[in-house]
Design a protein around this motif. Structure first.
Motif, PDB file in Angstrom:
ATOM      1  N   GLY A 161     -26.569  10.645  16.111  1.00 31.53           N
ATOM      2  CA  GLY A 161     -25.674   9.743  15.403  1.00 31.53           C
ATOM      3  C   GLY A 161     -26.366   8.586  14.729  1.00 31.53           C
TER       4      GLY A 161
ATOM      5  N   TYR B 130     -27.636   8.357  11.869  1.00 32.88           N
ATOM      6  CA  TYR B 130     -27.264   8.229  10.456  1.00 32.88           C
ATOM      7  C   TYR B 130     -25.863   7.644  10.290  1.00 32.88           C
ATOM      8  CZ  TYR B 130     -31.241  11.021   8.773  1.00 32.88           C
ATOM      9  OH  TYR B 130     -32.497  11.477   8.463  1.00 32.88           O
ATOM     10  N   GLY B 131     -25.183   7.398  11.410  1.00 30.54           N
ATOM     11  CA  GLY B 131     -23.812   6.926  11.330  1.00 30.54           C
ATOM     12  C   GLY B 131     -22.797   8.050  11.256  1.00 30.54           C
ATOM     13  N   SER B 132     -23.238   9.280  11.470  1.00 31.31           N
ATOM     14  CA  SER B 132     -22.343  10.429  11.503  1.00 31.31           C
ATOM     15  C   SER B 132     -22.731  11.317  12.675  1.00 31.31           C
ATOM     16  CB  SER B 132     -22.399  11.207  10.180  1.00 31.31           C
ATOM     17  OG  SER B 132     -23.710  11.699   9.964  1.00 31.31           O
ATOM     18  N   TRP B 133     -21.797  12.193  13.051  1.00 28.12           N
ATOM     19  CA  TRP B 133     -21.976  13.001  14.253  1.00 28.12           C
ATOM     20  C   TRP B 133     -21.807  14.475  13.934  1.00 28.12           C
ATOM     21  CZ3 TRP B 133     -23.535  10.552  18.639  1.00 28.12           C
ATOM     22  CH2 TRP B 133     -23.443   9.155  18.622  1.00 28.12           C
TER      23      TRP B 133
ATOM     24  N   VAL C  56      -9.789   9.991   7.817  1.00 23.69           N
ATOM     25  CA  VAL C  56     -11.163   9.848   8.299  1.00 23.69           C
ATOM     26  C   VAL C  56     -11.891  11.197   8.246  1.00 23.69           C
ATOM     27  CG1 VAL C  56     -10.572  10.268  10.734  1.00 23.69           C
ATOM     28  CG2 VAL C  56     -12.587   8.916  10.165  1.00 23.69           C
TER      29      VAL C  56
ATOM     30  N   ALA D 239     -17.527  11.121  10.827  1.00 18.38           N
ATOM     31  CA  ALA D 239     -17.515   9.685  11.096  1.00 18.38           C
ATOM     32  C   ALA D 239     -16.860   9.348  12.426  1.00 18.38           C
ATOM     33  CB  ALA D 239     -16.801   8.953   9.969  1.00 18.38           C
TER      34      ALA D 239
ATOM     35  N   THR E 199     -16.734   9.087  16.234  1.00 18.06           N
ATOM     36  CA  THR E 199     -17.727   9.005  17.302  1.00 18.06           C
ATOM     37  C   THR E 199     -17.290   9.826  18.511  1.00 18.06           C
ATOM     38  OG1 THR E 199     -16.731   7.108  18.407  1.00 18.06           O
ATOM     39  CG2 THR E 199     -18.218   6.632  16.556  1.00 18.06           C
TER      40      THR E 199
END
Length: 258
Positions: free
Chosen positions: A141, A143-146, A240, A244, A246
């Motif tokens: 995560g 990169y700010g993404s999962w 969303v 993004a 979490t």
């Protein structure tokens, strides 16, 4: 310095050429003062990491697929009785029945298969793997993404990016830097074992992309009013993007949908 051999290229071999980096990887693999009962090393190569893992383990099994390296590797640790050098493909080995750890500077081209082997092994307690930096960042995560794999396994495993290593620390020098990802089995799963199959089904549906949004994808397996309530509980907007969301937000969705 000599050019890398065709065999090294075929096996995706990038040997750790920096003792400090090898020592740091061993510390990350065994972050405690007590020794690990059993460690499996993936791709021992010439023994750069093996040397630093050995004092931290009661038993170390070092796997190396390149048979050209085995004589020197075995000679290097012939006086170290708790180190066993095993010639062969780590991926074809049977996981130990007792709890064990995994560590290694893994071939970049085989990272996904090695991670999959680790996650399927019932006795695995943790794995500390040097991979392409992009892989390590994506799975943790950073990169700010999962990703699907991380979220699906999150109730049982914690994924962390614990280090970065410049590409110049290897020979042959790869095109990209490396990252160290640590995967730890949770002592207490975040989802009850009886509900884990439904967790997996829910996450798979969410990452399917059907409908164009996570909200629409989840409505394929749950009533809309429940999906609305779950999004409200997790504090998520309907539009969303699934990447993004979490793992913690997924758990709040599951509290309602599960």
């Amino acid at each position: 310095m000599a050019r890398p051999s065709p065999v090294a290229r075929a096996l995706s071999q990038n040997f750790l050429a920096d003792r400090a980096a090898a020592r740091q990887l061993a510390r990350l693999a065994v972050p405690f003062t007590s020794k690990v009962p059993l460690m499996l090393e993936v791709g021992a190569g010439k023994g750069a990491l093996t040397e630093h893992l050995a004092p931290r383990c009661r038993e170390l099994r070092a796997y190396e697929i390149d048979r050209r390296l085995l004589p020197a590797l075995r000679a290097r640790f012939t006086e170290t009785s708790h180190v066993t050098v095993i010639g062969g493909d780590f991926l074809t080995s049977q996981p130990p029945r007792t709890p064990f750890s995994v560590a290694g500077n893994v071939p970049f081209s085989r990272t996904a298969d090695i991670v999959d082997w680790c996650l399927r092994a019932p006795g695995l307690t943790d794995a500390t793997l040097m991979t392409q930096l992009e892989y390590a960042r994506k799975r943790t995560g950073d990169y700010g993404s999962w990703t699907l794999l991380t979220v699906r396994t999150w109730p049982r495993y914690e994924w962390r990016l614990v280090g970065r290593v410049a590409r110049t620390r290897f020979w042959p020098v790869p095109r990209v830097d490396a990252g160290v990802v640590r995967i730890e089995r949770r002592r207490t799963p975040l989802v009850e074992p009886a509900s884990y199959a439904w967790w997996g089904e829910l996450v798979e549906a969410g990452f399917s992309g059907v409908g164009g949004s996570l909200h629409a994808s989840l409505r394929r397996v749950c009533p809309r009013r429940r999906v609305d309530a779950a999004f409200g509980a997790a504090g998520l907007e309907r539009g969303v993007l699934v990447g993004a969301v979490t793992p913690g937000e997924w758990l709040r969705l599951f509290d309602v949908l599960g």
